[in-house]
Design a protein around this motif. Structure first.
Motif, PDB file in Angstrom:
ATOM      1  N   ALA A 202      -8.260   4.094  -9.060  1.00  0.00           N
ATOM      2  CA  ALA A 202      -7.388   5.215  -8.727  1.00  0.00           C
ATOM      3  C   ALA A 202      -6.440   4.848  -7.590  1.00  0.00           C
ATOM      4  CB  ALA A 202      -8.234   6.417  -8.344  1.00  0.00           C
ATOM      5  N   HIS A 203      -5.242   5.376  -7.628  1.00  0.00           N
ATOM      6  CA  HIS A 203      -4.341   5.290  -6.488  1.00  0.00           C
ATOM      7  C   HIS A 203      -4.355   6.664  -5.838  1.00  0.00           C
ATOM      8  CE1 HIS A 203      -0.141   4.764  -4.653  1.00  0.00           C
ATOM      9  NE2 HIS A 203      -1.009   4.066  -3.963  1.00  0.00           N
ATOM     10  N   ASN A 204      -4.957   6.705  -4.643  1.00  0.00           N
ATOM     11  CA  ASN A 204      -5.286   7.993  -4.037  1.00  0.00           C
ATOM     12  C   ASN A 204      -4.145   8.685  -3.312  1.00  0.00           C
ATOM     13  OD1 ASN A 204      -7.909   7.879  -4.904  1.00  0.00           O
ATOM     14  ND2 ASN A 204      -8.626   6.803  -3.073  1.00  0.00           N
TER      15      ASN A 204
ATOM     16  N   VAL B 168       0.494   8.492  -2.460  1.00  0.00           N
ATOM     17  CA  VAL B 168       1.823   8.134  -2.938  1.00  0.00           C
ATOM     18  C   VAL B 168       2.382   7.060  -2.004  1.00  0.00           C
ATOM     19  CG1 VAL B 168       2.929  10.024  -1.643  1.00  0.00           C
ATOM     20  CG2 VAL B 168       4.088   9.044  -3.621  1.00  0.00           C
ATOM     21  N   ASP B 169       3.044   6.061  -2.583  1.00  0.00           N
ATOM     22  CA  ASP B 169       3.668   5.001  -1.785  1.00  0.00           C
ATOM     23  C   ASP B 169       5.162   5.272  -1.693  1.00  0.00           C
ATOM     24  OD1 ASP B 169       1.208   3.841  -1.687  1.00  0.00           O
ATOM     25  OD2 ASP B 169       1.659   2.226  -3.107  1.00  0.00           O
ATOM     26  N   ILE B 170       5.669   5.172  -0.466  1.00  0.00           N
ATOM     27  CA  ILE B 170       7.099   5.415  -0.255  1.00  0.00           C
ATOM     28  C   ILE B 170       7.680   4.234   0.502  1.00  0.00           C
ATOM     29  CG2 ILE B 170       8.832   6.976   0.737  1.00  0.00           C
ATOM     30  CD1 ILE B 170       6.615   9.152   0.682  1.00  0.00           C
TER      31      ILE B 170
ATOM     32  N   PRO C 289       6.253  -3.802   3.159  1.00  0.00           N
ATOM     33  CA  PRO C 289       6.300  -2.626   4.035  1.00  0.00           C
ATOM     34  C   PRO C 289       6.475  -1.329   3.237  1.00  0.00           C
ATOM     35  CG  PRO C 289       7.895  -4.303   4.720  1.00  0.00           C
ATOM     36  CD  PRO C 289       7.356  -4.742   3.413  1.00  0.00           C
ATOM     37  N   HIS C 290       5.538  -0.418   3.395  1.00  0.00           N
ATOM     38  CA  HIS C 290       5.654   0.905   2.755  1.00  0.00           C
ATOM     39  C   HIS C 290       4.671   1.841   3.419  1.00  0.00           C
ATOM     40  CE1 HIS C 290       1.990  -0.366   0.611  1.00  0.00           C
ATOM     41  NE2 HIS C 290       1.828   0.897   0.252  1.00  0.00           N
ATOM     42  N   LEU C 291       4.873   3.120   3.225  1.00  0.00           N
ATOM     43  CA  LEU C 291       3.905   4.105   3.686  1.00  0.00           C
ATOM     44  C   LEU C 291       3.062   4.538   2.492  1.00  0.00           C
ATOM     45  CD1 LEU C 291       2.800   6.108   5.871  1.00  0.00           C
ATOM     46  CD2 LEU C 291       4.355   7.794   4.848  1.00  0.00           C
ATOM     47  N   HIS C 292       1.756   4.532   2.673  1.00  0.00           N
ATOM     48  CA  HIS C 292       0.860   5.135   1.681  1.00  0.00           C
ATOM     49  C   HIS C 292       0.383   6.443   2.301  1.00  0.00           C
ATOM     50  CE1 HIS C 292      -2.670   5.130  -1.212  1.00  0.00           C
ATOM     51  NE2 HIS C 292      -3.144   5.873  -0.227  1.00  0.00           N
ATOM     52  N   LEU C 293       0.747   7.544   1.697  1.00  0.00           N
ATOM     53  CA  LEU C 293       0.363   8.865   2.203  1.00  0.00           C
ATOM     54  C   LEU C 293      -0.709   9.467   1.309  1.00  0.00           C
ATOM     55  CD1 LEU C 293       0.954  11.414   4.056  1.00  0.00           C
ATOM     56  CD2 LEU C 293       2.520  12.140   2.229  1.00  0.00           C
TER      57      LEU C 293
HETATM   58 ZN    ZN Z   1      -0.628   3.251  -1.956  1.00  0.00          ZN
END
Ligand code: ZN
Length: 339
Positions: A234-236, A238-240, A319-323
């Motif tokens: 699962a990808h828990n 969202v990546d931005i 580089p990204h944010l995983h929220l």
């Molecule tokens: Zn992620």
């Protein structure tokens, strides 16, 4: 009702070629029932079912129908009637043919046709045109001299409907995001509560966590192949990401208290959790793979406060944010709720 009873068709009657399909009273009854759907009331207990049924009747997808309402009503679906919304998706095409006689020869002639989009136009047409023409059908000398109708309903695309209803750019972007989130069903389990738990001033959404980055590089999903670990899971969240993501600010998505700051978070990398209490409900947002942290545990933050910067710490391909977002301890898709 003897006058409207069908009689067996005579073999020697000419079937007009001009009018390919002939639909009379039965079709009008069907059409009217569709339109009357707008007067049916959905119960909130089973809003999701009502949306699916209404969409089915109108021929659109239920996702389109839900997104249309969420964007129009700012997530507040508690007083919305899905059947009424579904009517907005209807296009109606009609043809009217009349029996004409020239030199004793009878034939059918198409006297008008058109497409109606706005629900008020459809209702108006049915009320004025169809009502009076049904009367002329009833009064016709025989079934062969009645006006003939072809009426078809077909659904609009959500994009076209948004243009028709003059949605602004922000609303269209928002609808796109909702459609692409692909997890509306899951969101829907909570949608009845949304007015109570999202209480922000501007439109009832959490803030977008990265003011300078707007590209969603990976969505929330039940199962996805992990690029580095090489396994499906699962990808828990969202990546931005976006151009020059490294060091770009990360903000709190709502007022809250910093619950934890973890500088050595394993695969999560540097990460922060912020707790947002709303009445009895507890939301926790989690920001991962950070480059730096600007807050400490227990600190009160406001919606939009910079809490850190985007990085590539932990297990991350760039580089990204995983929220991540939890609602009363349950992971939910953040994408439809941030704006
Ligand atoms: Zn992620």
């Amino acid at each position: 009702m003897a006058r409207v009873r069908r009689r067996p068709r005579k073999k020697n009657m000419r079937i007009p070629r001009l009018i390919l399909a002939i639909v009379v009273i039965l079709l009008f009854l069907g059409s009217l029932l569709t339109i009357l759907g707008r007067f049916m009331t959905a119960t909130n207990d089973n809003l999701e079912e009502a949306y699916k049924k209404a969409a089915d009747l109108a021929g659109c997808t239920w996702e389109e129908l839900v997104v249309y309402d969420m964007v129009r009503f700012g997530n507040k679906l508690d007083d919305v009637d899905p059947y009424q919304s579904a009517v907005d998706f209807l296009n109606m095409y009609y043809q009217i043919g009349e029996y004409t006689q020239v030199d004793g020869e009878g034939f059918w002639k198409m006297v008008s046709s058109g497409t109606l989009g706005a629900s008020e136009d459809i209702c108006g047409w049915l009320h004025l045109s169809a009502n009076s023409d049904i009367q002329s059908i009833l009064e016709a000398a025989s079934e062969y001299t009645r006006p003939q109708y072809l009426v078809r309903f077909y659904p609009k695309e959500l994009d076209d409907l948004m243009l028709e209803k003059k949605f602004n750019e922000e609303q269209i972007r928002w609808a796109d995001r909702l459609m692409n989130a692909g997890t509306l069903e899951q969101l829907f389990e909570h949608v009845n509560d949304l007015p109570y738990y999202i209480q922000s001033e501007v439109g009832g959404y959490f803030a977008w966590p990265t003011p300078e980055l707007h590209t969603v590089t990976s969505k929330f999903s039940a199962a996805r192949k992990h690029l580095i670990l090489g396994i499906t899971r699962a990808h828990n969240g969202v990546d931005i990401s976006g151009a020059d993501a490294m060091g770009s600010p990360v903000v709190a998505i709502d007022d809250g208290v910093v619950l934890s700051v973890n500088l050595n978070g394993g695969e999560r990398g540097v990460n922060i959790r912020v707790q947002h209490n709303m009445g009895e409900d507890v939301w926790v947002s989690r920001y991962q793979h950070l480059a730096s942290v600007e807050v400490e545990v227990g600190q009160v933050v406001a919606k939009g406060t910079v809490i850190g910067t985007v990085g590539n710490s932990g297990i991350s391909t760039g580089p990204h944010l995983h929220l991540e977002l939890t609602y009363n301890g349950v992971l939910v898709d953040p994408l439809p709720m941030i704006k």
